[in-house]
Motif scaffolding. Structure first.
Motif, PDB file in Angstrom:
ATOM      1  N   VAL A 140       0.858  -1.186   0.000  1.00 35.16           N
ATOM      2  CA  VAL A 140       0.000   0.000   0.000  1.00 35.16           C
ATOM      3  C   VAL A 140       0.894   1.236   0.000  1.00 35.16           C
ATOM      4  O   VAL A 140       1.829   1.338   0.781  1.00 35.16           O
ATOM      5  CB  VAL A 140      -0.919   0.000   1.241  1.00 35.16           C
ATOM      6  CG1 VAL A 140      -1.727   1.268   1.295  1.00 35.16           C
ATOM      7  CG2 VAL A 140      -1.810  -1.220   1.239  1.00 35.16           C
ATOM      8  N   ALA A 141       0.603   2.171  -0.915  1.00 28.71           N
ATOM      9  CA  ALA A 141       1.376   3.407  -0.986  1.00 28.71           C
ATOM     10  C   ALA A 141       1.014   4.304   0.184  1.00 28.71           C
ATOM     11  O   ALA A 141      -0.157   4.569   0.432  1.00 28.71           O
ATOM     12  CB  ALA A 141       1.118   4.119  -2.302  1.00 28.71           C
ATOM     13  N   CYS A 142       1.997   4.754   0.894  1.00 29.87           N
ATOM     14  CA  CYS A 142       1.776   5.643   2.037  1.00 29.87           C
ATOM     15  C   CYS A 142       1.850   7.089   1.574  1.00 29.87           C
ATOM     16  O   CYS A 142       2.864   7.498   1.013  1.00 29.87           O
ATOM     17  CB  CYS A 142       2.815   5.376   3.106  1.00 29.87           C
ATOM     18  SG  CYS A 142       2.640   6.452   4.524  1.00 29.87           S
ATOM     19  N   PRO A 143       0.803   7.892   1.776  1.00 36.62           N
ATOM     20  CA  PRO A 143       0.830   9.275   1.314  1.00 36.62           C
ATOM     21  C   PRO A 143       1.835  10.128   2.084  1.00 36.62           C
ATOM     22  O   PRO A 143       2.208  11.194   1.656  1.00 36.62           O
ATOM     23  CB  PRO A 143      -0.596   9.759   1.560  1.00 36.62           C
ATOM     24  CG  PRO A 143      -1.136   8.863   2.609  1.00 36.62           C
ATOM     25  CD  PRO A 143      -0.440   7.548   2.429  1.00 36.62           C
ATOM     26  N   ASN A 144       2.289   9.634   3.226  1.00 36.03           N
ATOM     27  CA  ASN A 144       3.217  10.377   4.059  1.00 36.03           C
ATOM     28  C   ASN A 144       4.608   9.750   3.982  1.00 36.03           C
ATOM     29  O   ASN A 144       5.358   9.765   4.944  1.00 36.03           O
ATOM     30  CB  ASN A 144       2.702  10.398   5.497  1.00 36.03           C
ATOM     31  CG  ASN A 144       3.339  11.483   6.316  1.00 36.03           C
ATOM     32  OD1 ASN A 144       4.013  12.348   5.777  1.00 36.03           O
ATOM     33  ND2 ASN A 144       3.143  11.428   7.603  1.00 36.03           N
ATOM     34  N   ARG A 145       4.980   9.179   2.853  1.00 38.28           N
ATOM     35  CA  ARG A 145       6.217   8.419   2.740  1.00 38.28           C
ATOM     36  C   ARG A 145       7.470   9.277   2.873  1.00 38.28           C
ATOM     37  O   ARG A 145       8.536   8.763   3.160  1.00 38.28           O
ATOM     38  CB  ARG A 145       6.242   7.629   1.441  1.00 38.28           C
ATOM     39  CG  ARG A 145       6.289   8.473   0.190  1.00 38.28           C
ATOM     40  CD  ARG A 145       6.275   7.588  -1.055  1.00 38.28           C
ATOM     41  NE  ARG A 145       6.094   8.375  -2.242  1.00 38.28           N
ATOM     42  CZ  ARG A 145       4.937   8.657  -2.799  1.00 38.28           C
ATOM     43  NH1 ARG A 145       3.837   8.195  -2.261  1.00 38.28           N
ATOM     44  NH2 ARG A 145       4.866   9.387  -3.888  1.00 38.28           N
ATOM     45  N   LYS A 146       7.360  10.584   2.690  1.00 39.86           N
ATOM     46  CA  LYS A 146       8.523  11.452   2.849  1.00 39.86           C
ATOM     47  C   LYS A 146       8.628  12.015   4.265  1.00 39.86           C
ATOM     48  O   LYS A 146       9.533  12.770   4.562  1.00 39.86           O
ATOM     49  CB  LYS A 146       8.479  12.586   1.832  1.00 39.86           C
ATOM     50  CG  LYS A 146       8.648  12.089   0.413  1.00 39.86           C
ATOM     51  CD  LYS A 146       8.889  13.197  -0.544  1.00 39.86           C
ATOM     52  CE  LYS A 146       9.100  12.614  -1.926  1.00 39.86           C
ATOM     53  NZ  LYS A 146       9.605  13.575  -2.859  1.00 39.86           N
TER      54      LYS A 146
END
Length: 76
Positions: free
Chosen positions: A2-8
């Protein structure tokens, strides 16, 4: 995966407004990020639309000549 929108690792936390906190991973934080991204995209689209309309009006008035040409004698 799942792609995390807060990955940065970026988050927003207001000192005055307790509801504006995207530092934790919960559905409300995801909603806030989605809404803010949507508003930012809407503003960008409206700016581009207004620019196109302005260019069109300027062309009709004969005041828009496009980008200035740049000539150089340098050859690669």
């Amino acid at each position: 995966m799942v792609a995390c929108p807060n990955r940065k690792g970026a988050s927003i936390k207001s000192l005055k407004d307790t509801w504006l906190d995207t530092s934790s991973n919960n559905p409300y934080s995801e909603f806030l990020r989605t809404v803010m991204a949507g508003v930012a995209q809407l503003e960008r689209d409206l700016t581009k639309q207004r620019q196109k309309e302005g260019v069109q009006i300027a062309k009709q008035k004969g005041k828009y000549m496009g980008r200035a040409k740049q000539y150089t004698n340098n050859k690669p």
